[in-house]
Design an enzyme around this catalytic site. Structure first.
Site, short mmCIF file in Angstrom:
data_model
loop_
_atom_site.label_atom_id
_atom_site.label_comp_id
_atom_site.label_asym_id
_atom_site.label_seq_id
_atom_site.Cartn_x
_atom_site.Cartn_y
_atom_site.Cartn_z
N GLU B 61 0.87 -1.12 0.07
CA GLU B 61 0.20 -0.08 0.07
C GLU B 61 0.78 1.17 -0.02
O GLU B 61 0.64 2.14 -0.86
CB GLU B 61 -1.00 -0.11 1.15
CG GLU B 61 -2.14 -1.02 1.31
CD GLU B 61 -1.68 -2.29 1.54
OE1 GLU B 61 -0.66 -2.61 1.90
OE2 GLU B 61 -2.59 -3.29 1.33
N HIS B 130 -11.20 -4.69 9.71
CA HIS B 130 -11.86 -4.87 8.42
C HIS B 130 -13.25 -4.23 8.60
O HIS B 130 -14.27 -4.72 8.11
CB HIS B 130 -12.15 -6.38 8.21
CG HIS B 130 -11.02 -7.08 7.59
ND1 HIS B 130 -10.00 -7.52 8.25
CD2 HIS B 130 -10.75 -7.63 6.44
CE1 HIS B 130 -8.88 -8.14 7.52
NE2 HIS B 130 -9.38 -8.34 6.33
C1 LIG Z 1 -2.15 -4.23 4.79
C2 LIG Z 1 -3.36 -5.10 3.94
N1 LIG Z 1 -3.52 -5.11 2.57
C3 LIG Z 1 -4.19 -6.00 2.17
C4 LIG Z 1 -4.96 -6.98 2.79
C5 LIG Z 1 -5.92 -7.91 2.11
N2 LIG Z 1 -5.39 -9.34 2.21
C6 LIG Z 1 -5.66 -10.16 3.29
S1 LIG Z 1 -4.88 -11.58 3.15
C7 LIG Z 1 -3.80 -11.14 1.88
C8 LIG Z 1 -2.94 -11.91 1.25
C9 LIG Z 1 -2.01 -12.37 1.91
O1 LIG Z 1 -1.23 -13.26 1.37
P1 LIG Z 1 -0.20 -14.08 2.20
O2 LIG Z 1 0.55 -13.17 3.14
O3 LIG Z 1 0.38 -14.89 1.10
O4 LIG Z 1 -0.93 -15.01 3.22
P2 LIG Z 1 -2.07 -16.33 2.79
O5 LIG Z 1 -3.27 -15.61 2.64
O6 LIG Z 1 -1.49 -16.85 1.56
O7 LIG Z 1 -1.93 -17.20 4.16
C10 LIG Z 1 -4.30 -9.69 1.44
C11 LIG Z 1 -3.63 -8.99 0.41
C12 LIG Z 1 -4.67 -6.90 4.30
N3 LIG Z 1 -5.36 -7.77 5.12
N4 LIG Z 1 -3.88 -6.02 4.71
#
Ligand SMILES: Cc1ncc(C[n+]2csc(CCOP(=O)(O)OP(=O)(O)O)c2C)c(N)n1
Ligand SMILES: [Mg+2]
Lengths: 337, 333
Positions: B61, B130
């Site tokens: 971000e 959220h």
């Molecule tokens: C700062 C922020 N940006 C975007 C999101 C939305 N979001 C939630 S989980 C996620 C992806 C995370 O991927 P990863 O770190 O690989 O974890 P996984 O879900 O695969 O366990 C995103 C983009 C968030 N929760 N927080």
């Protein structure tokens, strides 16, 4: 053979030498517990009995279990939106997890946190954050606290491949190395960050190399093989506890279901059916089970008993959660310590 | 018959038309190629305009916000999506230190025409990280314009104005509004930034509302009417600049004011409006101003707590009644 290919291979019998049968069965049981809990939760989400968004840990069990097997109560675990597995593997109470997911007053966070925010501070689980990368510096901070008091502990930061996109991740690595803090960075590379394959959002293809850039001892491990995770974690946690500074581990794994909720993500063009089937076919728990049965560490009766016990425990936790009262709205005033 | 679109479809149409009209418009942010991520508002964009102008991004971000700012310095007009306001904190430094103040700091010689499209997505037991509605926080920042459409018509018209504006504009929409449906003209029209809209006329009391709370205010009016209270509802639409003229005019007429906003209470949008009204038309007020807002607490998960947390039309009705006791308004026969 690449690490990913090795995820499909039987677990090498020789690799369990030196691990006690008791430890092996206990890890098997914990993986199974996480598997079944997540499966129950997934069904309850599908039936809309559970409303809080649940990011299921199905498929990734070996990582949490293999690492947490070496942790003591006063070691810290920091987790993410996908935190049920870490919580259970660290010894978190199942009933209070279920109650939290049902938004009940008896939940581990009194119904305020929901699935993404679970904690049990007395067991070294001070909280999980749904902000990607959000708990990585907290783990470093806990590492600082541990080193200030010269305690023989570690802080573990579990995070996903997607979190390597955030600047705060790099800042945290730098500080942890700079101050030589007892922090174990566990990057669970399940190849996806929501709808994006990691190759579409991360320029570095081998994530462990990021750790190397900061002069942190860094490893890649087959996170689909509990024995490899366990063995590597043992070594790294011991080093960190000896004051040798942080360690970075990239553990390959796979999340079976979609990013959030119980669906398999097969109808979304995000990933190929064959890919999902491949990982499910090579199930991380099944491979451990096959080894334990083959080595006569487990037999089918014992296996059945474990299943029966776990089902009963989970059903009881669900019953407890359902019968628990909802929190009172006075709770909204409790914003200060 | 007049064509109707939902709020989400109206945003989608505005994006298509803006990109069609001006090659400098790009859409960048997390999830823009995944319709479910941003609630079907970006459907069809990728197919029509391609990956160069529809840029799905890493989870970065802070940097991506700066990238949108830097890109705007080259003549582009980026629409930067933050699919949830809660995830924007990482981007605060870029938004505030590097974009909102840029025009002023460099003698008015450099502009950053970026639209921060910031989505409020709450409820459903999503809990504290959220659920946030940060209009109050951003309202505090000099150099940023803020709009919050509450209808499908405004969703389109305000997005067009935001993209055409030469200042950074924060466009805050709310997923709870996405299924609102009404007539939306097919052409590319504008709704001016800085103008509020009277959604319902009344003389006993003024309700100033933002975004989703406008809907709740209008629902409240149905009930209040039966009790003989005729409320005037003003939909803010523009949070900054604030249309104080329209607000003051109404308060002068009614002498009673309820402010309804879905953000936190302390130093929030409602607090600021309350201050401005007190400064400007204090003498016309017959009763103290009443605010209907979130309590000063992070969002809870449990739906039992959510019910107490989020204000509804009931809170507005209660507030309105507290200002209009029986003797002070005429009863309806
Ligand atoms: C700062 C922020 N940006 C975007 C999101 C939305 N979001 C939630 S989980 C996620 C992806 C995370 O991927 P990863 O770190 O690989 O974890 P996984 O879900 O695969 O366990 C995103 C983009 C968030 N929760 N927080
Ligand atoms: Mg991932």
């Amino acid at each position: 053979m690449s690490i990913i290919e090795s995820c499909s291979k039987p677990i090498n019998k020789d690799s369990i030498k030196g691990i006690s049968p008791k430890q092996l069965v206990s890890m098997y049981e914990m993986m199974l517990k996480i598997r079944l809990v997540e499966d129950y939760i997934g069904r309850m989400v599908a039936r809309r009995e559970v409303k809080t968004p649940c990011h299921l840990y199905l498929g990734q069990e070996a990582v949490a279990v293999g690492v947490c097997a070496h942790l003591k109560k006063d070691d810290f675990v920091f987790s993410t939106h996908r935190s049920h597995g870490h919580y259970l593997a660290k010894g978190g109470d199942l009933k209070s997890l279920m109650a939290e997911i049902f938004g009940k007053a008896t939940g581990c966070c009194r119904g305020r946190g929901g699935s993404m925010h679970i904690a049990q501070p007395s067991l070294g689980l001070p909280g999980s954050s749904a902000i990607v990368g959000g708990t990585i510096p907290l783990a470093v901070g806990a590492g600082l606290g541990i080193s200030l008091k010269s305690r023989p502990n570690v802080a573990v930061a579990f995070f996903g491949d997607g979190a390597t996109n955030e600047g705060i991740f790099y800042e945290s690595l730098n500080f942890a190395r700079l101050k030589n803090l007892p922090v174990i960075f566990i990057c669970e590379n399940n190849f996806y960050s929501t709808h994006m394959h990691i190759s579409k959002i991360q320029a570095v293809s081998q994530l462990y190399k990021i750790g190397e850039l900061f002069d942190i001892p860094s490893f890649q491990v087959n996170g689909y093989n509990i024995i490899e995770v366990y063995t590597l974690a043992k070594k790294t946690i011991e080093t960190a506890k000896k004051g040798k500074g942080p360690v970075f581990v990239e553990a390959f794994t796979y999340r079976w279901r979609g990013h959030v909720g119980p669906n398999w993500d097969l109808d979304t063009n995000i990933r190929a059916k064959e890919e999902v089937y491949w990982w499910v076919k090579n199930c991380t728990i099944k491979r451990l089970e096959r080894l334990l049965l083959g080595e006569k560490i487990l037999n089918s009766k014992k296996r059945k008993d474990i299943f029966r016990k776990l089902h009963a425990e989970i059903r009881q936790a669900i019953k407890f959660a359902k019968e628990s009262p909802y929190p009172d709205k006075k709770e909204l005033k409790d914003v200060y310590a | 018959m007049k064509r109707k679109l939902t709020y989400a479809e109206a945003i989608n149409e505005a994006l298509h038309q803006l990109m069609q009209k001006d090659k400098n418009v790009i859409v960048i942010g997390q999830g823009v190629t995944s319709p479910w991520y941003v609630g079907a508002t970006t459907v069809g964009l990728l197919d029509k305009f391609g990956e160069k102008r529809i840029i799905d991004t890493p989870v970065s971000e802070s940097a991506i916000t700066g990238v949108a700012g830097g890109c705007s310095l080259t003549g582009a007009r980026p629409i930067l999506v933050h699919p949830r306001m809660d995830f924007m904190y990482y981007a605060f430094d870029q938004i505030i230190n590097h974009m909102a103040g840029w025009h002023f700091m460099f003698g008015g010689k450099v502009n950053m025409p970026v639209v921060f499209w910031a989505i409020i997505n709450r409820g459903g037991e999503q809990a504290a990280q959220h659920s946030q509605a940060l209009q109050g926080l951003f309202m505090h920042i000099p150099g940023l314009k803020l709009v919050m459409p509450s209808t499908a018509y405004d969703a389109k018209g305000l997005l067009v104005s935001a993209v055409e504006d030469n200042s950074p504009v924060m466009y805050i929409d709310d997923r709870w509004l996405y299924s609102q449906k009404e007539h939306v003209p097919e052409d590319l029209y504008r709704v001016s930034i800085g103008k509020s809209q009277i959604r319902r006329k009344g003389k006993d009391l003024t309700i100033i509302a933002s975004s989703y709370m406008t809907l709740k205010a209008l629902e409240a009016c149905e009930v209040l009417e039966n009790e003989g209270i005729e409320a005037e509802v003003i939909d803010l639409r523009s949070i900054k600049p604030l249309d104080t003229e329209t607000l003051c005019k109404s308060v002068k007429k009614t002498g009673r004011l309820v402010i309804a906003d879905g953000g936190w209470r302390t130093c929030g949008l409602a607090a600021e409006i309350s201050a401005q009204i007190s400064e400007k038309v204090f003498n016309y007020l017959k009763k103290p101003i009443v605010r209907v807002t979130l309590p000063d607490a992070p969002a809870p998960a449990s739906s039992a707590l959510e019910r107490a947390y989020y204000p509804t039309e009931k809170n507005i009705i209660k507030a309105a009644k507290s200002l209009c006791n029986k003797n002070s308004v005429r009863r309806k026969k």
